[in-house]
Design a protein around this motif. Structure first.
Motif, PDB file in Angstrom:
ATOM      1  N   LEU A  75       0.484  -0.658 -11.956  1.00 48.56           N
ATOM      2  CA  LEU A  75       1.052   0.679 -12.178  1.00 48.56           C
ATOM      3  C   LEU A  75       2.363   0.596 -12.944  1.00 48.56           C
ATOM      4  CD1 LEU A  75       1.379   3.729 -11.703  1.00 48.56           C
ATOM      5  CD2 LEU A  75       2.253   3.206  -9.416  1.00 48.56           C
ATOM      6  N   HIS A  76       3.231  -0.347 -12.568  1.00 46.77           N
ATOM      7  CA  HIS A  76       4.506  -0.498 -13.267  1.00 46.77           C
ATOM      8  C   HIS A  76       4.288  -0.835 -14.743  1.00 46.77           C
ATOM      9  CE1 HIS A  76       6.756  -1.523  -9.253  1.00 46.77           C
ATOM     10  NE2 HIS A  76       6.396  -0.256  -9.339  1.00 46.77           N
ATOM     11  N   ARG A  77       3.313  -1.701 -15.006  1.00 47.50           N
ATOM     12  CA  ARG A  77       3.028  -2.057 -16.411  1.00 47.50           C
ATOM     13  C   ARG A  77       2.534  -0.844 -17.186  1.00 47.50           C
ATOM     14  NH1 ARG A  77       1.052  -6.962 -14.020  1.00 47.50           N
ATOM     15  NH2 ARG A  77      -1.065  -6.104 -13.954  1.00 47.50           N
ATOM     16  N   ALA A  78       1.673  -0.051 -16.569  1.00 39.74           N
ATOM     17  CA  ALA A  78       1.149   1.144 -17.240  1.00 39.74           C
ATOM     18  C   ALA A  78       2.269   2.133 -17.557  1.00 39.74           C
ATOM     19  CB  ALA A  78       0.089   1.800 -16.363  1.00 39.74           C
ATOM     20  N   ARG A 122       0.821  -1.220   0.000  1.00 35.72           N
ATOM     21  CA  ARG A 122       0.000   0.000   0.000  1.00 35.72           C
ATOM     22  C   ARG A 122       0.850   1.264   0.000  1.00 35.72           C
ATOM     23  NH1 ARG A 122      -3.454  -1.586   5.036  1.00 35.72           N
ATOM     24  NH2 ARG A 122      -4.294   0.519   4.839  1.00 35.72           N
ATOM     25  N   LEU A 123       2.153   1.084   0.027  1.00 33.06           N
ATOM     26  CA  LEU A 123       3.097   2.184  -0.119  1.00 33.06           C
ATOM     27  C   LEU A 123       4.243   1.646  -0.956  1.00 33.06           C
ATOM     28  CD1 LEU A 123       3.592   5.127   0.872  1.00 33.06           C
ATOM     29  CD2 LEU A 123       5.007   4.155   2.683  1.00 33.06           C
ATOM     30  N   ALA A 124       4.521   2.302  -2.062  1.00 34.67           N
ATOM     31  CA  ALA A 124       5.534   1.802  -2.998  1.00 34.67           C
ATOM     32  C   ALA A 124       6.442   2.938  -3.445  1.00 34.67           C
ATOM     33  CB  ALA A 124       4.863   1.160  -4.210  1.00 34.67           C
ATOM     34  N   ARG A 125       7.675   2.575  -3.738  1.00 32.26           N
ATOM     35  CA  ARG A 125       8.635   3.554  -4.264  1.00 32.26           C
ATOM     36  C   ARG A 125       9.303   2.977  -5.492  1.00 32.26           C
ATOM     37  NH1 ARG A 125      12.732   5.985  -0.117  1.00 32.26           N
ATOM     38  NH2 ARG A 125      10.840   7.132   0.424  1.00 32.26           N
ATOM     39  N   PHE A 126       9.467   3.799  -6.505  1.00 31.93           N
ATOM     40  CA  PHE A 126      10.142   3.384  -7.734  1.00 31.93           C
ATOM     41  C   PHE A 126      10.787   4.606  -8.370  1.00 31.93           C
ATOM     42  CE2 PHE A 126       5.711   4.283  -8.656  1.00 31.93           C
ATOM     43  CZ  PHE A 126       5.797   5.195  -9.695  1.00 31.93           C
ATOM     44  N   THR A 127      11.694   4.349  -9.295  1.00 26.66           N
ATOM     45  CA  THR A 127      12.370   5.421 -10.022  1.00 26.66           C
ATOM     46  C   THR A 127      12.083   5.262 -11.506  1.00 26.66           C
ATOM     47  OG1 THR A 127      14.145   5.511  -8.378  1.00 26.66           O
ATOM     48  CG2 THR A 127      14.603   6.489 -10.526  1.00 26.66           C
ATOM     49  N   ALA A 137      -3.375   5.331  -8.497  1.00 27.35           N
ATOM     50  CA  ALA A 137      -2.437   5.504  -7.386  1.00 27.35           C
ATOM     51  C   ALA A 137      -2.420   6.970  -6.961  1.00 27.35           C
ATOM     52  CB  ALA A 137      -1.043   5.052  -7.784  1.00 27.35           C
ATOM     53  N   SER A 138      -1.998   7.204  -5.739  1.00 25.58           N
ATOM     54  CA  SER A 138      -1.924   8.562  -5.197  1.00 25.58           C
ATOM     55  C   SER A 138      -0.471   8.899  -4.892  1.00 25.58           C
ATOM     56  CB  SER A 138      -2.760   8.666  -3.917  1.00 25.58           C
ATOM     57  OG  SER A 138      -2.637   9.950  -3.345  1.00 25.58           O
ATOM     58  N   THR A 153       7.218   8.130  -4.630  1.00 22.73           N
ATOM     59  CA  THR A 153       6.588   7.361  -3.556  1.00 22.73           C
ATOM     60  C   THR A 153       5.089   7.516  -3.712  1.00 22.73           C
ATOM     61  OG1 THR A 153       8.445   7.822  -2.070  1.00 22.73           O
ATOM     62  CG2 THR A 153       6.412   7.010  -1.068  1.00 22.73           C
ATOM     63  N   VAL A 154       4.376   6.393  -3.825  1.00 24.14           N
ATOM     64  CA  VAL A 154       2.940   6.443  -4.111  1.00 24.14           C
ATOM     65  C   VAL A 154       2.165   5.536  -3.162  1.00 24.14           C
ATOM     66  CG1 VAL A 154       3.297   6.975  -6.551  1.00 24.14           C
ATOM     67  CG2 VAL A 154       3.104   4.591  -5.833  1.00 24.14           C
ATOM     68  N   GLU A 155       0.913   5.890  -2.950  1.00 22.80           N
ATOM     69  CA  GLU A 155      -0.011   5.041  -2.203  1.00 22.80           C
ATOM     70  C   GLU A 155      -0.787   4.189  -3.178  1.00 22.80           C
ATOM     71  OE1 GLU A 155      -2.378   7.772   0.030  1.00 22.80           O
ATOM     72  OE2 GLU A 155      -0.950   7.874   1.688  1.00 22.80           O
ATOM     73  N   THR A 156      -0.850   2.894  -2.890  1.00 20.38           N
ATOM     74  CA  THR A 156      -1.536   1.948  -3.762  1.00 20.38           C
ATOM     75  C   THR A 156      -2.458   1.056  -2.932  1.00 20.38           C
ATOM     76  OG1 THR A 156       0.499   0.635  -3.589  1.00 20.38           O
ATOM     77  CG2 THR A 156       0.174   1.873  -5.613  1.00 20.38           C
TER      78      THR A 156
END
Length: 386
Positions: A371-374, A308-313, A335-336, A359-362
Motif C-alpha cells: 500500500l505504501h508503495r502504491a 492488520r491495522l496500520a496508520r500513516f500520514t 485495504a479498507s 487508519t486502515v485494515e490490511t
C-alpha cells in the motif's frame, strides 16, 4: 472447582511448531485457576477458624476464588481491595457473599488494612500465592494435566507470584521427573528472574503490563523455594507478543483469555522455546478475567503487531478531489479505511495541502508495504506512525 479440559489445538500447533494442548482453567466458575488453592486453603482451616472466617487482600482472581468457595463451604470471607480494583470484580465478590472492604491506593496499603482487620476480628489471612495450602491446591492442575496428556514433554506456565508455578512443578516432577517445566514472565514484571539473579526474592520496580495477573513486584518466599530447583527454564515475553497471543486465542481457539494466560503461547509464538518444536506441550491457560475495555485495546494492539491495522500520514491537496484520489488508491490496493482525519494546522507552509492521517485494515505487513508503495507511485508522500 471442576476438572477442566485439556484438548489438543491443531491451529496453535500449526503456528508454533509444537504439539499444543491447552489446559483450560479459564473455564472454572470464577474464571481462573485461583479456585484450586482457595478451596484447599479453606478446607484445611480448623473448625473454630472456619466459623470466624478468613481475609485476603486482592484486586482480582484470588478474591473471587475465596469468595466463591467460602460461600459453598459456609466460611465467612472478607476481601480488602485497593481503590483501583475493577468494579466488576468488586460487585462479583459481593454477589458471591464476601464482605468487600475498599482500602488503599495500592496492594501494599490494602494488605496493611487486611492485617489490621485480621488481628482485630480474629480472621485468618490467606496469601494469594505464598500460602503452602494455596500452592498445594494449584498443584492439582498438574495432576489433571498428566492424566489428560499422559506422555506430555513439557508444561509452560506463566509466572506472577510463582504460586502456580511452584504447585505445578512440585506435583509434575514428583510424578514425571523428566517432564520440562518452563516459566514465562512478562518482561515488564520479571520478579522471578530478579529472584534467580539475587538467589532470593527481591522487590522490583512497578511497571505497567497487559498481563495484570503477572504484575507481582516480589515472588513468594515459599513459592520461590519450591519452584527454583524444579523449573527447567524461565523466559520473558514482550507486551506486543502477549497482545498478539490474546488475539490468536480468540481467533483460533475461540477462547477469551487474560494477559497472564496468553503468556505461554506468546513465548512459543515469539520463538523463545525452539526446543519444544514437535514436542507435546501443555499451555497453562490459567484465566479469562480480562476487562472488556482492556480487551478491545489489546485486540487492536494485536492487530497492529500482526500488520492488520496500520496508520500513516500522507499529504494531499485540500482542493476538491484530493481526498477522493487518495481513497481510490487505498481501495485499489485492497485495504479498507477505518478512519481519516485532516490535519491542516500542522501541515506546513502550503495552505493548499493538508495532512491526512489514515487508519486502515490490511492483510499483513507485506500488504502494508505494498500500500505504501502504491501511494508513493501516485505522488502521495507517506509518513508511517511509530
Amino acid at each position: 472447582m471442576v476438572v477442566t479440559p485439556c484438548p489438543e489445538s491443531i491451529p496453535l500447533s500449526d503456528i508454533t511448531g509444537a504439539r499444543i494442548f491447552c489446559k483450560l482453567d479459564n473455564l472454572q466458575r470464577t474464571g481462573s485457576f485461583k479456585e484450586r488453592g482457595a478451596r484447599n486453603a479453606l478446607l484445611q482451616l480448623e473448625p473454630r477458624q472456619k466459623k470466624r472466617g478468613v481475609i485476603a487482600a486482592s484486586a482480582g482472581n484470588h478474591a473471587l476464588g475465596l469468595a466463591y468457595h467460602g460461600q459453598l463451604l459456609g466460611i465467612p470471607v472478607t476481601v480488602v481491595m485497593p481503590d483501583y480494583a475493577p468494579l466488576i470484580k468488586v460487585s462479583t465478590c459481593r454477589k458471591l457473599g464476601a464482605v468487600v472492604v475498599m482500602a488503599g491506593r495500592d496492594f501494599a496499603e490494602a494488605r496493611a488494612r487486611a492485617d489490621e482487620l485480621a488481628a482485630a476480628e480474629g480472621l485468618a489471612y490467606i496469601h494469594g500465592f505464598d500460602d503452602p495450602a494455596i500452592i498445594a491446591g494449584q498443584g492439582t492442575m498438574a495432576l489433571e494435566m498428566l492424566e489428560q496428556v499422559r506422555d506430555a514433554d513439557a508444561i509452560v506456565c506463566p509466572i506472577g507470584g510463582a504460586g502456580l508455578l511452584a504447585g505445578l512443578a512440585v506435583a509434575a516432577k514428583a510424578l514425571r521427573p523428566g517432564i520440562k517445566i518452563i516459566g514465562v514472565e512478562s518482561g515488564a514484571t520479571a520478579s522471578f528472574t530478579a529472584a534467580l539473579r539475587a538467589r532470593r526474592p527481591v522487590t522490583i520496580p512497578r511497571r505497567a503490563t497487559l498481563a495484570d495477573g503477572l504484575a507481582v513486584l516480589r515472588v513468594g518466599d515459599n513459592a520461590f523455594r519450591l519452584a527454583r530447583p524444579r523449573v527447567d527454564r524461565v523466559v520473558r515475553v514482550t507486551e506486543d507478543w502477549i497482545a498478539l497471543a490474546i488475539l490468536r486465542m480468540i481467533e483460533l481457539e475461540k477462547i477469551v483469555v487474560e494477559g497472564a494466560a496468553a503468556a505461554p503461547l506468546a513465548a512459543l509464538m515469539a520463538g523463545l522455546l525452539p526446543e519444544l518444536r514437535g514436542k507435546k506441550t501443555i499451555l497453562t491457560v490459567c484465566g479469562g478475567n480480562i476487562d472488556p475495555a482492556m480487551l478491545s485495546r489489546v485486540i487492536e494492539k494485536g492487530l497492529v503487531h500482526d500488520g492488520r491495522l496500520a496508520r500513516f500520514t500522507v499529504i494531499i491537496s485540500d482542493r476538491p478531489g484530493g481526498l477522493a484520489e487518495l481513497t481510490r488508491v487505498i481501495a485499489a490496493s485492497g485495504a479498507s479505511i477505518k478512519d481519516i482525519a485532516h490535519d491542516r494546522a500542522f501541515s506546513g507552509p502550503d495552505v493548499s495541502a493538508v495532512n491526512a492521517v489514515c487508519t486502515v485494515e490490511t492483510r499483513d505487513h507485506a500488504h502494508v508495504r505494498e500500500l505504501h508503495r502504491a501511494l508513493r507511485r501516485q505522488g502521495f508522500p507517506v509518513s508511517v506512525a511509530k
